[in-house]
Design an enzyme around this catalytic site. Structure first.
Site, short mmCIF file in Angstrom:
data_model
loop_
_atom_site.label_atom_id
_atom_site.label_comp_id
_atom_site.label_asym_id
_atom_site.label_seq_id
_atom_site.Cartn_x
_atom_site.Cartn_y
_atom_site.Cartn_z
N CYS A 108 0.75 -1.24 -0.04
CA CYS A 108 -0.09 -0.18 0.03
C CYS A 108 1.03 1.17 -0.03
CB CYS A 108 -0.97 -0.05 1.13
SG CYS A 108 -2.03 -1.59 1.21
N ASP A 109 1.88 1.14 0.92
CA ASP A 109 2.78 2.36 0.83
C ASP A 109 3.58 2.85 -0.51
OD1 ASP A 109 3.04 3.47 3.38
OD2 ASP A 109 4.31 1.75 3.84
N THR A 110 4.08 1.39 -1.01
CA THR A 110 4.63 1.53 -2.55
C THR A 110 3.82 2.22 -3.74
OG1 THR A 110 6.22 -0.08 -1.63
CG2 THR A 110 6.11 0.22 -4.05
#
Length: 400
Positions: free
Chosen positions: A173-175
């Protein structure tokens, strides 16, 4: 002009100046895309407190930080101090992009929100990356990758059936939020060439996670079908999955009826073509457990390289299931040059993960390693007209 400047000036985003206020992963991922492709990124950090940060290095010399923060310059500014904010606003005058991933209320409290900075520089692209968006009932919640993987449904479809929800093995999700944000920034820069106006670009972990559900999300939105865990099987194309050969695992995908016919011939099991259990994809889907068991039994007779060569020759997609070290040792990965060698002044010879994009004119490189806090204070502040005495005075008062 040094070699670093020569390299950067040839890249597509050269001439774009970015003020990077981001931390942790999603924001730095977004800005790394810009830095790798030639943008002049000024990473803005809190001044180092010698009483609490005695270790020169620590996480900053770790693999994650080195990989995320390369190709940037660093300046320390205390944005809780009016003088620090004033210096930041001077930098904003000539900036193209400001990126931040504070909780939505923090930037307003600091006086560095979009409306405030737009009044200084109407051409500014202001990028905000958050867990849940800039408004709404969850806007002020802390948002981390693990939490969003659960809330957005990803965990519910990851893992083996019956074993409970499983997180993905990376901070997906961050990436993904970082990559979407980088695309939004470049899109806004492109539009600015026509309008001469900046805009506020927003990306969130939750929206990004829902977006990459893609097929699985569409199954619900279009057909009202709630996807569940399928383990290593594809949810709709059979056979697709993980199979054990004599000496290790291989992954296989057989999409569509034509490929299924080729697969049966390559496996010397043309009788499966007329077997009512496996004739059509819907049949194979109903009987996937039995089919997978038969395939595994045959695969176990030979090493995985035997099957990989045989099936690829027949046009069937398959490959080894590698550990990370095996993946980087793979001849195709080595040919692509994905691991970029870097000479680090403290870590020595290391390698960092390269950009997956290339063009016939450009290939992104690591021009400089991740900087220590304030490594470019003098260089950047002197560009604002401050002399050495003024810079030392600001440092003595912990403004920088």
């Amino acid at each position: 002009m040094n070699q670093e400047t020569l390299t950067a000036s040839a890249l597509p985003l050269s001439g774009v100046r970015v003020l990077d206020l981001t931390r942790v992963r999603a924001g730095p991922t977004a800005i790394r895309q810009l830095a790798d492709w030639g943008a002049d990124v000024i990473k803005i950090e809190e001044p180092v407190n010698p009483e609490t940060e005695t270790e020169m290095g620590g996480m900053r010399l770790g693999p994650d930080y080195q990989n995320l923060q390369r190709n940037k310059r660093s300046i320390t500014l205390n944005l809780k101090d009016p003088e620090g904010v004033a210096l930041f606003k001077q930098l904003v005058k000539d900036a193209d992009v400001v990126a931040e991933n504070y909780r939505p209320d923090v930037k307003t409290r600091l006086g560095i929100d979009y409306e405030t900075l737009r009044a200084i520089n109407p051409r500014l692209i202001y990028a905000s990356i958050s867990g849940f968006g800039q408004d709404g009932p969850y806007a002020r919640r802390p948002g981390y990758d693990q939490i969003v993987q659960g809330m957005g449904g990803l965990m519910s479809i990851t893992g083996l059936p019956g074993q409970g929800p499983v997180r993905a093995g990376i901070a997906i999700c961050d990436t993904t939020a970082g990559l979407y944000a980088a695309f939004g920034i470049v899109m806004a820069l492109f539009e600015r060439t026509r309008t001469n106006l900046g805009q506020w670009v927003q990306a969130s972990l939750l929206e990004s996670e829902l977006a990459i559900l893609d097929l699985q999300a569409a199954r619900w939105l279009v057909s009202k079908e709630v996807p569940t865990q399928a383990g290593n099987n594809h949810p709709t194309m059979i056979p697709t999955g993980l199979f054990q050969a004599k000496d290790g695992y291989i992954t296989l995908q057989v999409p569509g009826q034509v490929m299924w016919e080729r697969f049966c011939k390559a496996m010397e099991r043309e009788d499966w073509l007329d077997d009512p259990r496996f004739r059509m994809n819907r049949d194979r889907s109903r009987n996937r457990v039995e089919l997978n068991s038969l395939i595994t039994e045959i695969f176990s007779e030979h090493p995985r390289e035997y099957w990989i060569e045989r099936l690829n020759k027949a046009g069937i997609a398959c490959g080894a299931v590698n550990s990370i070290d095996e993946a980087f040792a793979d001849p195709q990965v080595r040919h692509l040059g994905t691991a970029i060698p870097v000479k680090h002044p403290q870590l020595g010879d290391i390698a960092l993960v390269g950009q997956p994009i290339r063009t016939d004119r450009h290939r992104a490189t690591v021009r400089s390693v991740a900087p220590m806090p304030g490594a470019h204070n003098e260089e950047i502040l002197s560009g604002l007209g401050l002399d050495a005495a003024a810079i030392d005075e600001l440092r003595s008062r912990h403004v920088i």
